[in-house]
Write a protein that holds these residues in place. Structure first.
Motif, mmCIF file in Angstrom:
data_model
loop_
_atom_site.group_PDB
_atom_site.id
_atom_site.type_symbol
_atom_site.label_atom_id
_atom_site.label_comp_id
_atom_site.label_asym_id
_atom_site.label_seq_id
_atom_site.Cartn_x
_atom_site.Cartn_y
_atom_site.Cartn_z
ATOM 1 N N SER A 31 49.563 53.308 36.538
ATOM 2 C CA SER A 31 50.324 52.134 35.672
ATOM 3 C C SER A 31 52.064 52.120 36.199
ATOM 4 N N TYR A 32 52.335 52.820 37.118
ATOM 5 C CA TYR A 32 53.879 52.932 37.226
ATOM 6 C C TYR A 32 54.172 52.472 38.760
ATOM 7 N N ALA A 33 55.060 51.740 38.954
ATOM 8 C CA ALA A 33 55.731 51.353 40.260
ATOM 9 C C ALA A 33 56.371 52.595 40.533
ATOM 10 N N MET A 34 56.422 53.133 41.759
ATOM 11 C CA MET A 34 57.173 54.086 42.277
ATOM 12 C C MET A 34 58.047 53.798 43.301
ATOM 13 N N GLY A 35 59.207 54.904 43.420
ATOM 14 C CA GLY A 35 60.280 54.594 44.104
ATOM 15 C C GLY A 35 60.907 55.802 44.731
ATOM 16 N N TRP A 36 61.266 55.722 45.757
ATOM 17 C CA TRP A 36 62.233 57.037 46.270
ATOM 18 C C TRP A 36 63.737 56.418 46.388
ATOM 19 N N PHE A 37 64.499 57.422 46.117
ATOM 20 C CA PHE A 37 65.935 57.322 46.149
ATOM 21 C C PHE A 37 66.594 58.496 46.848
ATOM 22 N N ARG A 38 67.532 58.435 47.313
ATOM 23 C CA ARG A 38 68.481 59.505 48.022
ATOM 24 C C ARG A 38 69.940 59.408 47.457
ATOM 25 N N GLN A 39 70.507 60.532 47.585
ATOM 26 C CA GLN A 39 71.790 60.899 47.196
ATOM 27 C C GLN A 39 72.646 61.749 47.914
ATOM 28 N N ALA A 40 73.571 61.396 48.937
ATOM 29 C CA ALA A 40 74.338 62.270 49.666
ATOM 30 C C ALA A 40 75.387 62.741 49.041
ATOM 31 N N PRO A 41 76.111 63.977 49.467
ATOM 32 C CA PRO A 41 77.064 64.518 48.707
ATOM 33 C C PRO A 41 78.375 63.386 48.508
ATOM 34 N N GLY A 42 78.947 63.511 47.331
ATOM 35 C CA GLY A 42 79.989 62.303 47.339
ATOM 36 C C GLY A 42 79.646 60.972 47.230
ATOM 37 N N LYS A 43 78.250 60.580 47.573
ATOM 38 C CA LYS A 43 78.102 59.227 47.322
ATOM 39 C C LYS A 43 77.181 58.936 46.070
ATOM 40 N N GLU A 44 76.795 57.544 45.691
ATOM 41 C CA GLU A 44 76.156 57.123 44.780
ATOM 42 C C GLU A 44 74.565 57.242 45.197
ATOM 43 N N GLU A 46 70.994 56.015 46.171
ATOM 44 C CA GLU A 46 70.806 54.641 46.756
ATOM 45 C C GLU A 46 69.209 54.530 46.716
ATOM 46 N N PHE A 47 68.951 53.377 46.935
ATOM 47 C CA PHE A 47 67.544 53.039 47.155
ATOM 48 C C PHE A 47 66.948 53.223 48.488
ATOM 49 N N VAL A 48 66.011 53.675 48.596
ATOM 50 C CA VAL A 48 65.142 53.851 50.032
ATOM 51 C C VAL A 48 63.923 53.187 50.125
ATOM 52 N N ALA A 49 62.915 53.308 49.100
ATOM 53 C CA ALA A 49 61.719 52.625 49.225
ATOM 54 C C ALA A 49 61.084 52.367 47.831
ATOM 55 N N ALA A 50 60.046 51.290 47.612
ATOM 56 C CA ALA A 50 59.421 51.155 46.295
ATOM 57 C C ALA A 50 58.015 50.823 46.653
ATOM 58 N N ILE A 51 57.093 50.967 46.068
ATOM 59 C CA ILE A 51 55.765 50.393 46.037
ATOM 60 C C ILE A 51 55.163 49.965 44.660
ATOM 61 N N ARG A 52 54.337 49.133 44.731
ATOM 62 C CA ARG A 52 53.714 48.342 43.638
ATOM 63 C C ARG A 52 52.690 49.470 42.791
ATOM 64 N N ARG A 53 52.474 49.237 41.976
ATOM 65 C CA ARG A 53 51.349 50.200 41.241
ATOM 66 C C ARG A 53 50.011 50.397 41.946
#
Length: 122
Positions: A31-44, A46-53
């Motif tokens: 029932s959830y959409a899923m996403g991958w994000f990443r964060q490098a040192p000193g950075k906000e 950020e979005f990587v990828a998403a997939i529908r339910r």
């Protein structure tokens, strides 16, 4: 309530591949959409990828398009991120997230994993 646990991170040389997994607890994973994000040192973060339910649609950041593939197995309550042709600039902590919206915006996701480190050496 959903608990997410990422795995599969590590150290890889530039040009190499890794597959990240994110295992979800609970019976409502589909029932959830899923996403991958990443964060490098000193950075906000950020979005990587998403997939529908259903897994029928996917969405990628321009920086990873053509190199990364997101997929999900609702029977196994798991979402994956296959990462090929890795670059040093892909180095970051990678997080999976679950939410009600198929989105690139972090605030639309309700649940987050603890993250897994990916380091790409040049």
């Amino acid at each position: 309530q959903v608990q997410l646990v990422e795995s599969g991170g590590g150290l890889v040389q530039a040009g190499g591949s890794l597959r990240l997994s994110c295992a979800a607890s609970g019976r409502t994973f589909s029932s959830y959409a899923m996403g991958w994000f990443r964060q490098a040192p000193g950075k906000e973060r950020e979005f990587v990828a998403a997939i529908r339910r259903s897994g029928a649609s996917t969405y990628y950041a321009d920086s990873v398009k053509g190199r990364f593939t997101i997929s999900r197995d609702n029977a196994r309550n798991t979402v994956y991120l296959q990462m090929n042709s890795l670059k040093p600039e892909d180095t970051a902590v990678y997080y999976c997230a679950a939410g009600g919206s198929y989105s690139s915006t972090p605030r639309t996701y309700d649940y987050w994993g603890q993250g897994t480190q990916v380091t790409v050496s040049s």
